[in-house]
Write an enzyme that holds these catalytic residues in place. Structure first.
Site, PDB file in Angstrom:
ATOM      1  N   SER A   1      40.085  45.181  39.560  1.00  0.00           N
ATOM      2  CA  SER A   1      38.648  45.226  38.941  1.00  0.00           C
ATOM      3  C   SER A   1      38.672  44.360  37.692  1.00  0.00           C
ATOM      4  O   SER A   1      37.560  44.445  37.241  1.00  0.00           O
ATOM      5  CB  SER A   1      38.584  46.759  38.628  1.00  0.00           C
TER       6      SER A   1
ATOM      7  N   GLU B   1      33.094  40.579  44.859  1.00  0.00           N
ATOM      8  CA  GLU B   1      33.156  39.640  43.975  1.00  0.00           C
ATOM      9  C   GLU B   1      34.447  38.780  44.191  1.00  0.00           C
ATOM     10  O   GLU B   1      35.295  39.341  44.200  1.00  0.00           O
ATOM     11  CB  GLU B   1      33.240  40.275  42.560  1.00  0.00           C
TER      12      GLU B   1
ATOM     13  N   ASN C   1      32.824  44.154  35.696  1.00  0.00           N
ATOM     14  CA  ASN C   1      33.399  44.931  34.610  1.00  0.00           C
ATOM     15  C   ASN C   1      33.149  44.691  33.184  1.00  0.00           C
ATOM     16  O   ASN C   1      33.097  45.382  32.353  1.00  0.00           O
ATOM     17  CB  ASN C   1      34.603  45.464  35.026  1.00  0.00           C
TER      18      ASN C   1
ATOM     19  N   HIS D   1      36.986  41.557  45.213  1.00  0.00           N
ATOM     20  CA  HIS D   1      36.974  42.831  44.435  1.00  0.00           C
ATOM     21  C   HIS D   1      35.652  43.590  45.029  1.00  0.00           C
ATOM     22  O   HIS D   1      34.600  43.123  45.222  1.00  0.00           O
ATOM     23  CB  HIS D   1      36.571  42.473  42.882  1.00  0.00           C
TER      24      HIS D   1
END
Ligand code: CAA
Length: 301
Positions: A124, A170, A208, A158
């Site tokens: 992440s 992602e 993130n 991701h």
């Protein structure tokens, strides 16, 4: 012209909520045989039982037939170790957010798997470039053609939790990733039914780098006593139409995972805006990890 992913067999390392979800969409949507490994037999058992439940639910809702469910379940095989994945065309690593662990896994991938297998990480936030460097076999120069080829098959893929529901993947290119690796990984995510966005290899990527400061601000609001946990979450749910409030979402992701991502962001950027809140640190110190172990900002039975 769309690019074929060419994945005839996929390996998934980690049968937690992310790994299991990735195995699920790969077997059901991309219809690819999956070899699943987790060092915890208990985790594998829990994961497969969740997969059975999800397939039954899809059959019950008329989204797939009983035969589709049986075929998908039949495509998933548990293997006892990495050697069992020797012939996969691609592997997706979905273990916890810990760089040394990921580096050791990618070094084992380089030693155990076929030299042309795509090596994907579901991280992440951790640098894909650092992970790719670990996939250069010991004694080989990273700048040699063989070293570049080995690191060039590493990519960030991701997925989002819950993987069967969330529509996004992602895609992150390391400095070393080859265009062919990137194209095939993207084609595979599309075959899993996902829409794909791309991000540079910066701490937290796009997702993130934006989500974690938001969650952290919500935790700081609670810490300062600005509002109750319920009022913070309800404000965002009803005022901004978020499916979950930020504290509920933090519990859902896992507070240990949120802290690990925030530490990567803070250490990777040295920007104080990413400094994790003390309350989050203390909750993780207390081993309150959120939904996964029953206690976070809320209690779960
Ligand atoms: N696994 C599989 N399916 C699940 C699930 C799970 N863990 N949890 C819920 N679902 C399914 C339900 O079965 C239901 O499916 P059907 O439509 O087939 O019935 C559907 O999701 C909706 O569930 P519910 O009706 O029970 O509840 P809901 O409407 O509140 O939705 C939710 C639940 C989808 C989780 C929704 O609350 C949501 O979208 N929350 C935000 C999730 C989110 O932001 N995820 C990203 C987190 S960040 C991340 O993953 C990456 C990172 O790097 C940290």
């Amino acid at each position: 012209m769309s690019i074929p992913h060419g994945i005839r067999t996929l390996g998934v390392l980690g049968a937690g909520q992310m790994g299991l979800g990735i195995a699920f969409v790969s077997a059901l949507r991309a219809k690819v045989p999956v070899l699943l490994h987790d060092r915890s037999a208990d985790q594998v058992k829990k994961g497969l039982s969740l997969m059975d439940k999800l397939l039954d639910k899809d059959v019950g809702k008329g989204r797939i037939t009983a035969d589709d469910a049986k075929d998908a379940r039949g495509r998933v095989t548990v293997v006892p170790d990495l050697k069992g994945m020797r012939d996969v065309d691609m592997v997706v690593e979905a273990v916890s957010e810990h760089l040394p662990l990921k580096q050791s896994i990618f070094s084992s991938f380089a030693a155990e798997l076929r030299p042309d297998a795509i090596l994907a990480s579901n991280t992440s936030s951790i640098s894909i470039t650092k992970i790719a460097a670990a996939a250069v076999p010991g004694g080989m120069s990273a700048a040699s053609d063989a070293g570049k080829a080995s690191a060039g098959r590493v990519v960030g893929l991701h997925f989002f939790n819950p993987v069967p529901v969330m529509k996004l993947v992602e895609l992150i290119s390391a400095l070393q990733t080859t265009p062919e690796t990137l194209d095939r990984a993207r084609a595979f995510a599309v075959a899993c039914g996902k829409e794909v966005t791309t991000s540079k290899d910066v701490p937290g990527f796009v997702s993130n780098a934006l989500l974690m400061p938001f969650i952290n601000e919500a935790i700081m609001c609670l810490e300062k006593g600005t509002a109750t946990r319920e009022d913070i979450d309800t404000t965002l749910k009803l005022g901004m139409n978020h499916p979950m409030g930020p504290l509920q979402l933090a519990d859902f992701i896992g507070l240990d995972t949120c802290l690990a991502i925030q530490q990567t962001l803070y250490e990777g950027t040295r920007d104080s805006k990413y400094r994790p809140s003390i309350l989050l640190e203390r909750m993780v110190d207390a081993q309150w990890y959120g939904r996964k172990n029953g206690k976070g900002f809320y209690e779960y039975s």
